[in-house]
Write an enzyme that holds these catalytic residues in place. Structure first.
Site, mmCIF file in Angstrom:
data_model
loop_
_atom_site.group_PDB
_atom_site.id
_atom_site.type_symbol
_atom_site.label_atom_id
_atom_site.label_comp_id
_atom_site.label_asym_id
_atom_site.label_seq_id
_atom_site.Cartn_x
_atom_site.Cartn_y
_atom_site.Cartn_z
ATOM 1 N N CYS A 12 35.186 48.467 36.332
ATOM 2 C CA CYS A 12 35.956 49.522 37.001
ATOM 3 C C CYS A 12 35.005 50.689 37.241
ATOM 4 O O CYS A 12 33.837 50.626 36.858
ATOM 5 C CB CYS A 12 37.200 49.914 36.211
ATOM 6 S SG CYS A 12 36.923 50.705 34.633
ATOM 7 N N CYS A 86 36.758 48.989 41.680
ATOM 8 C CA CYS A 86 35.390 49.491 41.850
ATOM 9 C C CYS A 86 34.934 49.407 43.302
ATOM 10 O O CYS A 86 33.829 49.809 43.634
ATOM 11 C CB CYS A 86 34.408 48.778 40.929
ATOM 12 S SG CYS A 86 34.081 47.059 41.316
ATOM 13 N N CYS A 90 30.763 46.627 43.593
ATOM 14 C CA CYS A 90 30.610 45.379 42.856
ATOM 15 C C CYS A 90 29.827 44.365 43.683
ATOM 16 O O CYS A 90 30.246 44.021 44.787
ATOM 17 C CB CYS A 90 31.980 44.792 42.507
ATOM 18 S SG CYS A 90 32.934 45.857 41.437
#
Length: 136
Positions: A12, A86, A90
């Protein structure tokens, strides 16, 4: 998945709430059958105290965890990557298992607001574990 125990990475933004609670639940429920990692695209300095308190209520201590910066290697070396808001931070690797869990961000919320998030994470971890470690 590899032949050895699966590796799960929770990601996150701040690595201070959702991903830390998810990692705590997976460590608690899977024991040493799964390698657990967590990271954030922009890690906070400390874990959210409401997340710590909510997990403590169910007997899981995450006070020794530290928000960690997401690295390319951590993602590359994981079998499953669970993202929690996120966004584009990512990295994506072909052949990896990805899940994006839509969960409310506990940042700035009190423990009363964090409990339902904690409980939803537990439900998702139980489903993930049933898939990762099918009964033999």
């Amino acid at each position: 998945m590899s032949d050895s125990k699966p590796t799960v990475l929770f990601v996150c933004v701040h690595n201070a709430g959702r991903s830390q609670m998810a990692a705590g639940w997976l460590r608690h429920l899977a024991g040493d059958k799964v390698e657990v990692r967590s990271a954030g695209s922009e890690p906070a300095e400390t874990i959210n105290p409401a997340a710590v308190e909510a997990m403590k209520e169910v007997g899981i201590d995450i006070t020794d965890q530290t928000p960690t910066k997401l690295t390319w290697d951590a993602a590359k070396e994981s079998d499953a990557i669970i993202t929690m808001g996120c966004g584009d931070a990512c990295p994506v690797f072909p052949g990896k298992r990805y899940e994006d869990w839509k969960l409310e961000d506990p940042a700035g919320k009190g423990v009363d607001a964090v409990r339902p998030i904690r409980d939803e994470i537990k439900n998702r971890i139980e489903a993930l574990l049933a898939d990762l470690l099918p009964a033999s």
